[in-house]
Design an enzyme around this catalytic site. Structure first.
Site, PDB file in Angstrom:
ATOM      1  N   ASP A 106      64.217  17.099  -7.975  1.00  0.00           N
ATOM      2  CA  ASP A 106      64.118  15.670  -7.222  1.00  0.00           C
ATOM      3  C   ASP A 106      64.366  16.041  -5.971  1.00  0.00           C
ATOM      4  OD1 ASP A 106      63.938  13.300  -6.026  1.00  0.00           O
ATOM      5  OD2 ASP A 106      65.492  12.485  -7.238  1.00  0.00           O
ATOM      6  N   LYS A 139      63.769   2.129 -10.773  1.00  0.00           N
ATOM      7  CA  LYS A 139      64.887   1.645 -10.507  1.00  0.00           C
ATOM      8  C   LYS A 139      64.834   0.333 -10.284  1.00  0.00           C
ATOM      9  CE  LYS A 139      66.579   6.110  -8.439  1.00  0.00           C
ATOM     10  NZ  LYS A 139      66.901   6.652  -7.231  1.00  0.00           N
ATOM     11  N   LYS A 142      68.723  18.502  -7.954  1.00  0.00           N
ATOM     12  CA  LYS A 142      68.285  18.298  -6.630  1.00  0.00           C
ATOM     13  C   LYS A 142      67.926  19.419  -5.851  1.00  0.00           C
ATOM     14  CE  LYS A 142      69.264  13.539  -6.680  1.00  0.00           C
ATOM     15  NZ  LYS A 142      68.165  12.674  -6.160  1.00  0.00           N
ATOM     16  N   GLU A 168      60.097  15.454  -8.697  1.00  0.00           N
ATOM     17  CA  GLU A 168      60.210  14.120  -8.161  1.00  0.00           C
ATOM     18  C   GLU A 168      60.249  13.828  -6.772  1.00  0.00           C
ATOM     19  OE1 GLU A 168      63.782  12.134 -10.276  1.00  0.00           O
ATOM     20  OE2 GLU A 168      63.718  10.298  -8.645  1.00  0.00           O
ATOM     21  N   LYS A 196      68.139  17.186 -14.432  1.00  0.00           N
ATOM     22  CA  LYS A 196      67.377  17.045 -12.748  1.00  0.00           C
ATOM     23  C   LYS A 196      68.537  17.823 -12.002  1.00  0.00           C
ATOM     24  CE  LYS A 196      67.168  12.902 -10.247  1.00  0.00           C
ATOM     25  NZ  LYS A 196      66.632  11.364 -10.004  1.00  0.00           N
ATOM     26  N   SER A 251      71.765  14.112 -13.412  1.00  0.00           N
ATOM     27  CA  SER A 251      71.327  14.601 -12.185  1.00  0.00           C
ATOM     28  C   SER A 251      72.177  15.209 -11.439  1.00  0.00           C
ATOM     29  CB  SER A 251      70.855  13.310 -11.158  1.00  0.00           C
ATOM     30  OG  SER A 251      70.441  13.581 -10.107  1.00  0.00           O
ATOM     31  N   GLY A 307      68.824   6.418 -11.851  1.00  0.00           N
ATOM     32  CA  GLY A 307      70.276   5.896 -11.319  1.00  0.00           C
ATOM     33  C   GLY A 307      70.525   5.923  -9.923  1.00  0.00           C
ATOM     34  N   ASP A 329      59.674   8.011  -6.997  1.00  0.00           N
ATOM     35  CA  ASP A 329      60.786   7.087  -6.958  1.00  0.00           C
ATOM     36  C   ASP A 329      60.790   6.407  -5.641  1.00  0.00           C
ATOM     37  OD1 ASP A 329      63.629   6.337  -6.654  1.00  0.00           O
ATOM     38  OD2 ASP A 329      64.394   8.192  -6.882  1.00  0.00           O
TER      39      ASP A 329
HETATM   40  O1  OSB Z   1      66.848  10.139  -5.875  1.00  0.00           O
HETATM   41  O2  OSB Z   1      67.434   9.810  -8.030  1.00  0.00           O
HETATM   42  C1  OSB Z   1      67.585   9.644  -6.907  1.00  0.00           C
HETATM   43  C2  OSB Z   1      71.528   8.929  -6.514  1.00  0.00           C
HETATM   44  C3  OSB Z   1      71.450   8.485  -5.216  1.00  0.00           C
HETATM   45  C4  OSB Z   1      70.320   8.377  -4.545  1.00  0.00           C
HETATM   46  C5  OSB Z   1      69.239   8.678  -4.981  1.00  0.00           C
HETATM   47  C6  OSB Z   1      69.173   9.394  -6.280  1.00  0.00           C
HETATM   48  C7  OSB Z   1      70.404   9.545  -7.017  1.00  0.00           C
HETATM   49  C8  OSB Z   1      70.323  10.331  -8.369  1.00  0.00           C
HETATM   50  C9  OSB Z   1      71.424   9.862  -9.142  1.00  0.00           C
HETATM   51  O3  OSB Z   1      69.690  11.026  -8.614  1.00  0.00           O
HETATM   52  C10 OSB Z   1      71.273   9.632 -10.514  1.00  0.00           C
HETATM   53  C11 OSB Z   1      72.452   8.997 -11.218  1.00  0.00           C
HETATM   54  O4  OSB Z   1      72.926   7.880 -10.882  1.00  0.00           O
HETATM   55  O5  OSB Z   1      73.150   9.586 -12.020  1.00  0.00           O
HETATM   56 MG    MG Z   2      64.886  10.420  -7.227  1.00  0.00          MG
END
Ligand code: OSB
Ligand code: MG
Length: 376
Positions: A192, A266, A166, A217, A164, A138, A294, A242
């Site tokens: 995401d 999660k 952001k 996402e 992924k 990510s 994660g 999510d």
């Molecule tokens: O939306 O998946 C998410 C990290 C913090 C809060 C929200 C998210 C995330 C990540 C990190 O995308 C994924 C990872 O732990 O590698």
């Molecule tokens: Mg997410």
């Protein structure tokens, strides 16, 4: 029988190797709560509460989680005889609304303890069938497309199975286009938004359909299944939820309403393993793929995610990156790694969560500690 006699909670802050920016804020370090549960037999297990420092992902924070554990959750569990860890979630749910991450930390710790007591790796206790999980990464929001392209190319070279990105308004279509052009058509890409858009952005989000993304996402509000369904009808790209999936019922609602076609599970967000497994099973019957997200976990929380992701309907790569992606030094040995084929191995070498916690390191990093006992 399973009877937890003591829960030790510690707050630890781990500095991230580089800041991680999502639409709702930036993480520079990871404050986290670690739990150590002791069963009547003397068996112990560690677990991790994934609540964040600020309420910018869910309403919970490490402060609210600590309070909920001290006042309501630990007293509910301590000294109580359970037939097994599958009974814990319902006991924690009774007349205690919300606080899923606090509940999950205790509930998952009970699964960890049960695995130790039965002499089984956690994956076997929950019926895991996969021994290696494809790993995704990510990538946080960058200040310009070229910086994101550099990171995406490095991720491809490292062997990740899914990248992924952001996104947020103003840093989306052109960033995604730049990455897609750089990595080529054969790489699994997704985005995401962490709830950064509204339905008024639908025409703009439709532009993402051009990039053959495996999913989009959580584009809309964390509690908004209706508008996600309306948006999904306008997109060819599959929506993955999510933040919106906080329970088994919400997963069923998503399927009924058509609010999304994939779920990021999660375990912390849904209250633990029992709910995660139930969501996995419902999705499997409905033909909805799931994958394990994660929360910038240490190696302790990651152990639970990896075990969960070994269930058969986790068919898409998880956000289960190696320890070295996040930390100079993780809290466990061995650290989490990815093999030459971009896979994380599900540990089966020892009973329990499969990694040893570096207790000295945890203690040296602990900023506060509290012990909950049945008699206290
Ligand atoms: O939306 O998946 C998410 C990290 C913090 C809060 C929200 C998210 C995330 C990540 C990190 O995308 C994924 C990872 O732990 O590698
Ligand atoms: Mg997410």
């Amino acid at each position: 029988m399973l009877t937890i006699e003591r829960i030790t909670v510690r707050e630890v802050h781990l500095p991230l190797l580089e800041p991680f920016r999502i639409s709702s804020g930036v993480f520079r370090e990871r404050p986290m709560l670690l739990l150590e549960l002791t069963e009547r037999s003397g068996a112990t297990a560690w677990s991790e509460c994934v609540a964040m420092e600020r309420p910018n992902y869910t309403a919970e924070t490490i402060e609210t989680a600590w309070l909920a554990m001290r006042k309501w959750l630990a007293p509910r569990v301590l000294g109580r005889e359970f037939a097994g860890p599958h009974e814990v979630a319902a006991v924690l749910a009774e007349n205690i609304r919300g606080h899923n991450m606090a509940k999950a930390a205790i509930e998952m710790g009970c699964w960890g303890v049960a695995a130790v007591m039965q002499g089984l790796p956690l994956t076997d206790l929950i019926g895991g069938t996969q021994s290696r999980i494809p790993t995704g990464v990510s990538l946080g929001i960058q200040s310009e497309p070229s910086k994101l392209v550099d990171r995406a190319l490095a991720a491809v070279a490292a062997g990740y199975h899914k990248i992924k990105l952001k996104i947020q308004p103003g840093q989306d279509v052109e960033y995604v286009r730049a990455v897609r052009e750089a990595v080529g058509s054969g790489i699994e890409l997704m985005v995401d938004a962490n709830s950064a858009y509204t339905l008024a952005d639908a025409n703009h989000l439709v532009e993402l359909d051009a990039f053959n993304l495996i999913m989009l996402e959580q584009p809309l509000g964390d509690d908004d299944l209706v508008r996600h369904a309306q948006l999904q009808r306008r997109l060819t790209t599959r929506i993955c939820l999510d933040e919106s999936i906080t329970s088994v019922d919400r997963a069923e609602d998503m399927i009924t309403l058509g609010s999304g076609r994939i779920i990021n599970i999660k375990p912390g967000r849904v209250g633990g393993f029992s709910a995660s497994i139930a969501i996995h099973d419902i999705c499997q019957r409905a033909g909805i793929p799931v994958w394990c997200g994660g929360m910038l976990e240490s190696g302790i929380g990651r152990a639970y995610n990896v075990a969960l992701a070994s269930l058969p309907n986790f068919t898409l790569p998880g956000d289960l990156s190696p320890s070295a992606r996040y930390w100079a030094r993780d809290l466990v040995t061995p650290e989490w790694t990815m093999d030459g084929e971009g896979m994380v191995h599900v540990p089966r070498e020892r009973p329990g969560i499969g990694v040893e916690v570096d207790v000295e390191l945890v203690e040296s990093l602990s900023r506060r500690t509290e012990v909950f006992t049945a008699s206290a």
